[in-house]
Write a protein that holds these residues in place. Structure first.
Motif, PDB file in Angstrom:
ATOM      1  N   ARG A  33     -49.723  -6.485 -16.799  1.00 48.09           N
ATOM      2  CA  ARG A  33     -49.485  -5.164 -17.020  1.00 48.09           C
ATOM      3  C   ARG A  33     -50.372  -3.799 -16.854  1.00 48.09           C
ATOM      4  O   ARG A  33     -49.602  -3.064 -15.763  1.00 48.09           O
ATOM      5  CB  ARG A  33     -50.273  -4.961 -18.745  1.00 48.09           C
ATOM      6  CG  ARG A  33     -48.807  -5.963 -19.773  1.00 48.09           C
ATOM      7  CD  ARG A  33     -47.573  -5.612 -20.092  1.00 48.09           C
ATOM      8  NE  ARG A  33     -47.902  -4.349 -20.449  1.00 48.09           N
ATOM      9  CZ  ARG A  33     -47.745  -3.871 -21.232  1.00 48.09           C
ATOM     10  NH1 ARG A  33     -47.628  -4.864 -22.512  1.00 48.09           N
ATOM     11  NH2 ARG A  33     -47.531  -2.703 -21.746  1.00 48.09           N
ATOM     12  N   THR A  34     -51.105  -3.981 -16.082  1.00 52.73           N
ATOM     13  CA  THR A  34     -51.843  -2.815 -14.985  1.00 52.73           C
ATOM     14  C   THR A  34     -51.413  -3.117 -13.253  1.00 52.73           C
ATOM     15  O   THR A  34     -50.618  -1.367 -13.437  1.00 52.73           O
ATOM     16  CB  THR A  34     -53.607  -3.864 -15.113  1.00 52.73           C
ATOM     17  OG1 THR A  34     -54.404  -4.432 -16.045  1.00 52.73           O
ATOM     18  CG2 THR A  34     -54.046  -2.662 -13.449  1.00 52.73           C
ATOM     19  N   LEU A  36     -48.039  -3.531 -13.458  1.00 54.55           N
ATOM     20  CA  LEU A  36     -46.670  -2.502 -13.309  1.00 54.55           C
ATOM     21  C   LEU A  36     -46.761  -1.721 -13.829  1.00 54.55           C
ATOM     22  O   LEU A  36     -46.169  -0.734 -12.987  1.00 54.55           O
ATOM     23  CB  LEU A  36     -46.163  -3.008 -14.850  1.00 54.55           C
ATOM     24  CG  LEU A  36     -45.545  -5.120 -14.478  1.00 54.55           C
ATOM     25  CD1 LEU A  36     -44.656  -5.471 -15.387  1.00 54.55           C
ATOM     26  CD2 LEU A  36     -44.145  -4.572 -12.932  1.00 54.55           C
ATOM     27  N   LYS A  37     -48.170  -1.002 -14.342  1.00 52.29           N
ATOM     28  CA  LYS A  37     -48.966   0.526 -14.823  1.00 52.29           C
ATOM     29  C   LYS A  37     -48.901   1.533 -13.528  1.00 52.29           C
ATOM     30  O   LYS A  37     -48.681   2.837 -13.057  1.00 52.29           O
ATOM     31  CB  LYS A  37     -49.193   0.268 -15.927  1.00 52.29           C
ATOM     32  CG  LYS A  37     -48.862   0.137 -17.329  1.00 52.29           C
ATOM     33  CD  LYS A  37     -50.160   0.490 -17.659  1.00 52.29           C
ATOM     34  CE  LYS A  37     -50.304   0.137 -19.422  1.00 52.29           C
ATOM     35  NZ  LYS A  37     -50.763  -0.978 -20.762  1.00 52.29           N
ATOM     36  N   ARG A  41     -43.496  -3.141  -8.800  1.00 49.68           N
ATOM     37  CA  ARG A  41     -41.687  -3.751  -8.624  1.00 49.68           C
ATOM     38  C   ARG A  41     -41.860  -5.182  -8.603  1.00 49.68           C
ATOM     39  O   ARG A  41     -40.854  -5.875  -8.452  1.00 49.68           O
ATOM     40  CB  ARG A  41     -41.034  -2.327  -8.366  1.00 49.68           C
ATOM     41  CG  ARG A  41     -41.680  -0.801  -9.432  1.00 49.68           C
ATOM     42  CD  ARG A  41     -41.147  -1.544 -11.170  1.00 49.68           C
ATOM     43  NE  ARG A  41     -41.550  -0.740 -11.559  1.00 49.68           N
ATOM     44  CZ  ARG A  41     -42.332  -0.136 -12.111  1.00 49.68           C
ATOM     45  NH1 ARG A  41     -43.785  -0.612 -12.204  1.00 49.68           N
ATOM     46  NH2 ARG A  41     -42.925   0.826 -13.004  1.00 49.68           N
ATOM     47  N   ALA A  58     -45.898 -10.609 -19.819  1.00 55.45           N
ATOM     48  CA  ALA A  58     -45.825  -8.458 -19.966  1.00 55.45           C
ATOM     49  C   ALA A  58     -44.574  -8.267 -19.309  1.00 55.45           C
ATOM     50  O   ALA A  58     -44.462  -6.612 -19.223  1.00 55.45           O
ATOM     51  CB  ALA A  58     -47.128  -8.818 -18.510  1.00 55.45           C
ATOM     52  N   VAL A  59     -43.923  -8.790 -18.025  1.00 55.93           N
ATOM     53  CA  VAL A  59     -42.650  -8.059 -17.748  1.00 55.93           C
ATOM     54  C   VAL A  59     -41.598  -7.573 -18.923  1.00 55.93           C
ATOM     55  O   VAL A  59     -41.698  -6.281 -18.530  1.00 55.93           O
ATOM     56  CB  VAL A  59     -41.488  -8.946 -17.509  1.00 55.93           C
ATOM     57  CG1 VAL A  59     -40.332  -8.094 -17.019  1.00 55.93           C
ATOM     58  CG2 VAL A  59     -42.695  -8.816 -15.300  1.00 55.93           C
ATOM     59  N   ASP A  61     -43.164  -6.874 -22.177  1.00 59.62           N
ATOM     60  CA  ASP A  61     -43.368  -5.390 -22.957  1.00 59.62           C
ATOM     61  C   ASP A  61     -44.023  -4.221 -22.161  1.00 59.62           C
ATOM     62  O   ASP A  61     -44.043  -3.473 -22.759  1.00 59.62           O
ATOM     63  CB  ASP A  61     -44.985  -6.231 -23.153  1.00 59.62           C
ATOM     64  CG  ASP A  61     -45.054  -7.641 -23.466  1.00 59.62           C
ATOM     65  OD1 ASP A  61     -44.145  -8.398 -24.666  1.00 59.62           O
ATOM     66  OD2 ASP A  61     -45.646  -8.030 -24.607  1.00 59.62           O
ATOM     67  N   SER A  62     -43.752  -4.324 -20.427  1.00 61.97           N
ATOM     68  CA  SER A  62     -44.091  -3.294 -20.060  1.00 61.97           C
ATOM     69  C   SER A  62     -42.440  -1.946 -20.389  1.00 61.97           C
ATOM     70  O   SER A  62     -42.985  -1.482 -19.966  1.00 61.97           O
ATOM     71  CB  SER A  62     -43.578  -3.509 -18.923  1.00 61.97           C
ATOM     72  OG  SER A  62     -42.138  -3.705 -18.432  1.00 61.97           O
ATOM     73  N   ILE A  64     -39.870  -1.850 -18.428  1.00 52.65           N
ATOM     74  CA  ILE A  64     -39.441  -1.300 -17.519  1.00 52.65           C
ATOM     75  C   ILE A  64     -38.433  -2.769 -17.379  1.00 52.65           C
ATOM     76  O   ILE A  64     -38.051  -3.585 -17.530  1.00 52.65           O
ATOM     77  CB  ILE A  64     -40.040  -1.739 -16.105  1.00 52.65           C
ATOM     78  CG1 ILE A  64     -41.519  -1.280 -16.028  1.00 52.65           C
ATOM     79  CG2 ILE A  64     -39.774  -1.492 -15.129  1.00 52.65           C
ATOM     80  CD1 ILE A  64     -42.847  -1.380 -15.467  1.00 52.65           C
TER      81      ILE A  64
END
Ligand code: A2P
Length: 283
Positions: A33-34, A36-37, A41, A58-59, A61-62, A64
């Motif tokens: 998550r960190t 991706l923020k 990518r 995490a992907v 929930d992002s 994106i």
């Protein structure tokens, strides 16, 4: 995000976030998550890292869009051979919660490699994998297996850092436009690398940390790098390497750090048995 075009026409971001040894059930989720923020990518996991489910969550929930994130996973040795590989891929997709991966690798070059590769080729044709590749192949192992393949691998993911630059392998693969992915590109946190004067001098000149200089050197030299960190500042910093460039003399000075020796020797006797014993992903 800088990308590299693979020999099958697909594009891969040149910096990916590696999650080897980050524990499942929380830490991998938080780190991804960190990452991706921070703008990554490209995430690199494996069945034998035991954290594919965290990566997938995490992907998702992002928020994106899936197609904006390049996701790699790897088939483990226990699942080699044609039939087992088909199941192994399905298990990876299941754990990731995805209907395709961007890149799927044969994690280790032992056993029925050709049979497993055939399953990957079919899965690519079926759209379950966009690009297929291998890992831990030395020049000798590459020459043993790859002539048996119908499709050329897009990448070979190997240990690579300024002390072990894989020059012979790079020369061999360049002819077929096969890209090298560097795992443990920071030497796995090796203090003698991170504090080497040739590197710290450049860090000071460019106002960067040693890790950023190493990653910049590698990317500028044509590698795809997969740095790992669980520290939010270093996660972000390791991607922040596109606002400076090393001169050709500086590149040569870092090329001169190569010792030609790494930590992992894929040709060592008994290595396949050792890996199978140490990493059991199922009974
Ligand atoms: P941490 O997770 O505390 O950041 P590699 O990717 O070569 O395996 O290296 C990973 C190791 O290097 C980890 O121990 C990580 O620790 C550390 N590391 C990651 N980024 C940096 C950096 N920019 N500078 C120094 N050490 C780093």
């Amino acid at each position: 995000m800088q990308t590299i075009t693979l020999n099958d026409g697909n594009k891969i971001p040149s910096v990916g976030f590696g999650v080897f040894l980050i524990p499942a059930n929380g830490p991998t989720y938080d780190a991804v998550r960190t990452a991706l923020k921070a703008g990554y990518r490209h995430i690199d996991t494996a069945a034998a890292y035991f954290n594919e489910a965290d990566v997938g969550r995490a992907v998702r929930d992002s928020g994106i869009p899936r197609e904006e994130i390049f996701i790699t996973s790897k088939l483990w040795l226990q699942d080699y051979g044609y039939e087992a590989a088909k199941k192994g891929l399905e298990t990876s997709l299941d754990k990731l919660g995805l209907d395709y991966v961007d890149l799927y690798l044969l994690h280790q070059p032992y056993g029925d490699v050709a049979g497993a590769w055939k399953a990957l080729e079919e899965a690519k044709a079926a759209g379950k994998i966009k690009s297929i590749g291998v890992s831990n192949m030395t020049p000798k192992i590459w020459k043993e297996f790859v002539p048996q393949f119908e499709t050329l691998p897009a990448v070979n993911q190997v240990e690579c850092n300024p002390f072990f630059q894989q020059r012979e392998l790079r020369e061999l693969l360049a002819g077929d436009d096969v890209k090298i992915e560097a795992y443990q590109p920071l030497g796995h946190g090796d203090a003698s690398l991170l504090s080497h004067p040739a590197i710290t001098k450049l860090a000071e000149k460019y106002g960067k940390n040693a890790g950023q200089v190493i990653l910049r050197f590698e990317v500028q030299d044509g590698l795809i790098v997969l740095p790992k960190s669980t520290n939010p500042e270093r996660i972000a910093g390791n991607l922040d390497i596109f606002d400076f460039a090393l001169t050709e003399d500086e590149m040569d000075a870092l090329r001169a750090l190569d010792t030609g020796k790494g930590h992992h020797d894929p040709e060592a006797p008994g290595v396949a048995e050792m890996l199978l014993q140490n990493y059991k992903i199922h009974d």
